[in-house]
Enzyme design. Structure first.
Site, PDB file in Angstrom:
ATOM      1  CD  GLU A 213      61.401  -4.082 -28.744  1.00 50.13           C
ATOM      2  OE1 GLU A 213      60.172  -4.002 -28.501  1.00 50.13           O
ATOM      3  OE2 GLU A 213      62.179  -3.122 -28.626  1.00 50.13           O
TER       4      GLU A 213
ATOM      5  CB  ALA B  28      53.974  -3.090 -26.659  1.00 51.78           C
TER       6      ALA B  28
ATOM      7  CD  GLU C 258      58.670  -1.186 -32.137  1.00 52.43           C
ATOM      8  OE1 GLU C 258      59.153  -1.374 -33.278  1.00 52.43           O
ATOM      9  OE2 GLU C 258      58.675  -2.042 -31.250  1.00 52.43           O
TER      10      GLU C 258
ATOM     11  N   GLY D 286      57.353  -5.419 -29.708  1.00 53.89           N
ATOM     12  CA  GLY D 286      57.690  -6.123 -28.470  1.00 53.89           C
ATOM     13  C   GLY D 286      57.734  -7.637 -28.652  1.00 53.89           C
TER      14      GLY D 286
HETATM   15  N1  COA Z   1      48.250  -4.096 -29.728  1.00 56.35           N
HETATM   16  C1  COA Z   1      46.944  -4.206 -29.483  1.00 56.35           C
HETATM   17  N2  COA Z   1      46.097  -4.927 -30.230  1.00 56.35           N
HETATM   18  C2  COA Z   1      46.600  -5.560 -31.291  1.00 56.35           C
HETATM   19  C3  COA Z   1      47.975  -5.494 -31.637  1.00 56.35           C
HETATM   20  C4  COA Z   1      48.814  -4.721 -30.784  1.00 56.35           C
HETATM   21  N3  COA Z   1      50.131  -4.612 -30.997  1.00 56.35           N
HETATM   22  N4  COA Z   1      48.182  -6.220 -32.757  1.00 56.35           N
HETATM   23  C5  COA Z   1      46.996  -6.729 -33.110  1.00 56.35           C
HETATM   24  N5  COA Z   1      46.035  -6.330 -32.228  1.00 56.35           N
HETATM   25  C6  COA Z   1      44.608  -6.671 -32.246  1.00 56.35           C
HETATM   26  C7  COA Z   1      43.835  -5.864 -33.276  1.00 56.35           C
HETATM   27  O1  COA Z   1      43.527  -4.594 -32.772  1.00 56.35           O
HETATM   28  C8  COA Z   1      42.643  -6.732 -33.511  1.00 56.35           C
HETATM   29  O2  COA Z   1      41.765  -6.578 -32.405  1.00 56.35           O
HETATM   30  P1  COA Z   1      40.157  -6.388 -32.656  1.00 56.35           P
HETATM   31  O3  COA Z   1      39.748  -7.672 -33.357  1.00 56.35           O
HETATM   32  O4  COA Z   1      39.599  -6.246 -31.289  1.00 56.35           O
HETATM   33  O5  COA Z   1      40.022  -5.199 -33.536  1.00 56.35           O
HETATM   34  C9  COA Z   1      43.209  -8.143 -33.402  1.00 56.35           C
HETATM   35  O6  COA Z   1      44.427  -8.017 -32.655  1.00 56.35           O
HETATM   36  C10 COA Z   1      43.519  -8.784 -34.722  1.00 56.35           C
HETATM   37  O7  COA Z   1      44.389  -7.923 -35.455  1.00 56.35           O
HETATM   38  P2  COA Z   1      44.097  -7.412 -36.934  1.00 56.35           P
HETATM   39  O8  COA Z   1      44.859  -6.138 -37.137  1.00 56.35           O
HETATM   40  O9  COA Z   1      42.632  -7.381 -37.188  1.00 56.35           O
HETATM   41  O10 COA Z   1      44.749  -8.609 -37.786  1.00 56.35           O
HETATM   42  P3  COA Z   1      45.316  -8.503 -39.275  1.00 56.35           P
HETATM   43  O11 COA Z   1      45.547  -9.924 -39.707  1.00 56.35           O
HETATM   44  O12 COA Z   1      44.480  -7.629 -40.123  1.00 56.35           O
HETATM   45  O13 COA Z   1      46.752  -7.781 -39.130  1.00 56.35           O
HETATM   46  C11 COA Z   1      48.879  -7.342 -38.092  1.00 56.35           C
HETATM   47  C12 COA Z   1      47.802  -8.389 -38.420  1.00 56.35           C
HETATM   48  C13 COA Z   1      49.907  -8.027 -37.161  1.00 56.35           C
HETATM   49  C14 COA Z   1      49.581  -6.905 -39.376  1.00 56.35           C
HETATM   50  C15 COA Z   1      48.238  -6.116 -37.414  1.00 56.35           C
HETATM   51  O14 COA Z   1      47.451  -6.599 -36.314  1.00 56.35           O
HETATM   52  C16 COA Z   1      49.218  -5.116 -36.861  1.00 56.35           C
HETATM   53  O15 COA Z   1      49.813  -4.358 -37.613  1.00 56.35           O
HETATM   54  N6  COA Z   1      49.384  -5.056 -35.510  1.00 56.35           N
HETATM   55  C17 COA Z   1      50.192  -4.076 -34.846  1.00 56.35           C
HETATM   56  C18 COA Z   1      51.649  -4.382 -35.033  1.00 56.35           C
HETATM   57  C19 COA Z   1      52.506  -3.330 -34.357  1.00 56.35           C
HETATM   58  O16 COA Z   1      52.574  -2.188 -34.768  1.00 56.35           O
HETATM   59  N7  COA Z   1      53.204  -3.747 -33.289  1.00 56.35           N
HETATM   60  C20 COA Z   1      54.146  -2.900 -32.593  1.00 56.35           C
HETATM   61  C21 COA Z   1      53.523  -2.298 -31.404  1.00 56.35           C
HETATM   62  S1  COA Z   1      54.657  -1.212 -30.593  1.00 56.35           S
END
Ligand code: COA
Length: 260
Positions: free
Chosen positions: A115, A66, A135, A112
């Site tokens: 999910e 999400a 989460e 999400g």
């Molecule tokens: N919501 C909003 N933005 C998100 C996102 C999310 N769930 N997941 C990734 N993004 C965005 C990042 O903020 C970043 O945006 P920016 O370039 O404007 O800063 C972009 O997507 C790229 O992500 P980034 O974190 O730089 O890539 P990465 O390769 O370093 O890491 C992940 C990849 C998937 C490990 C990391 O993005 C992450 O942990 N995301 C969140 C996962 C999460 O907790 N999801 C559950 C949500 S309830």
């Protein structure tokens, strides 16, 4: 219909819905959830579409969860509403569609994203896919059905560990857990999804819809899945598909199901 966050391609009775926010790793914001609802609804209502494939754009992510930026300041009430509306509009909606939905998990499927993949009727993954429910690392719990569907799919103990550690599992582990049915190199993922979908399109769409309903019934509280199956089985005898399927068998030819 014009969409901003998703795209749809249709070919040979198969619709491929692609979530298209690669710079945000296809994170599910409100607008994307609304568009997905509309897309799943209209593809399900289109009689020519027999299977829907859901996937993410780019080579990195299916859906990274999400959109965290949208709910970071939510109150208790807003948080509850977010989960309730999301479940009704997308996750339960997809699970209960009569049209089969295959999730082609092409990279990160987190929160999400996992999910959504779990709401699909089954999942296949590319070998770079990573899946998890992170989460609790954000101080929240899975709210789009993850605490229910993950234990159903992989068992309570494994689900508890994944949820509590907030860790990610790789594609071979997901395969060994039964979370995904097949793992292939990323370049072959959509072809595999379409091959499986093509096999499904040859069968009775009416019967498939009733089979989905019957399988789902076994996981619904207060519903007897066996009773649902008996009723749905009986209903099949009143369909044109049943007449065609049995007649074609007896005439030693391939069935051409009218889908009615
Ligand atoms: N919501 C909003 N933005 C998100 C996102 C999310 N769930 N997941 C990734 N993004 C965005 C990042 O903020 C970043 O945006 P920016 O370039 O404007 O800063 C972009 O997507 C790229 O992500 P980034 O974190 O730089 O890539 P990465 O390769 O370093 O890491 C992940 C990849 C998937 C490990 C990391 O993005 C992450 O942990 N995301 C969140 C996962 C999460 O907790 N999801 C559950 C949500 S309830």
């Amino acid at each position: 219909m014009n969409y901003e966050n998703i795209s749809i391609e249709r070919e040979n009775g198969i619709a491929v819905i692609t979530i298209n926010r690669p710079t945000k790793l296809n994170a599910l914001n409100k607008a994307t959830i609304e568009e997905l609802h509309k897309a799943f609804k209209s593809e399900n209502e289109d009689r020519s579409i027999k299977v829907i494939i859901i996937t993410g754009s780019g080579d990195k992510a299916f859906v990274a969860g999400a959109d965290i930026s949208e709910f970071a300041n939510f109150s208790i009430k807003e948080g509850g509403r977010l989960a309730a509306q999301g479940q009704e509009m997308l996750f339960d909606f997809v699970q209960n569609l009569e049209t089969p939905v295959i999730a082609a998990v092409n990279g990160f499927a987190l929160g999400g994203g996992l999910e959504l993949a779990m709401s699909a009727h089954f999942r296949i993954a590319s070998d770079n896919a990573k899946m998890g429910l992170p989460e609790v690392s954000l101080g929240v719990i899975p709210g789009y059905g993850g605490t229910q569907r993950l234990p159903q799919l992989i068992g309570k103990g494994r689900a508890m560990e994944m949820i509590m550690t907030a860790g990610m599992i790789d594609a071979p582990t997901a395969l060994s857990y039964g979370l995904v049915n097949h793992v292939v190199p990323q370049a072959e993922l959509l072809d595999l999804a379409k091959n499986i979908a093509t096999k499904i399109t040859k069968n009775s769409s009416v019967a498939i819809g009733k089979a989905i309903q019957s399988v789902n019934a076994g996981f619904e509280e207060g519903v007897n899945g066996y009773h649902t199956e008996i009723r749905a089985f009986g209903e099949c005898f009143g369909t044109e598909d049943f007449k065609e399927g049995t007649t074609a068998f007896l005439e030693k030819r391939k069935a051409a199901f009218p889908g009615k």
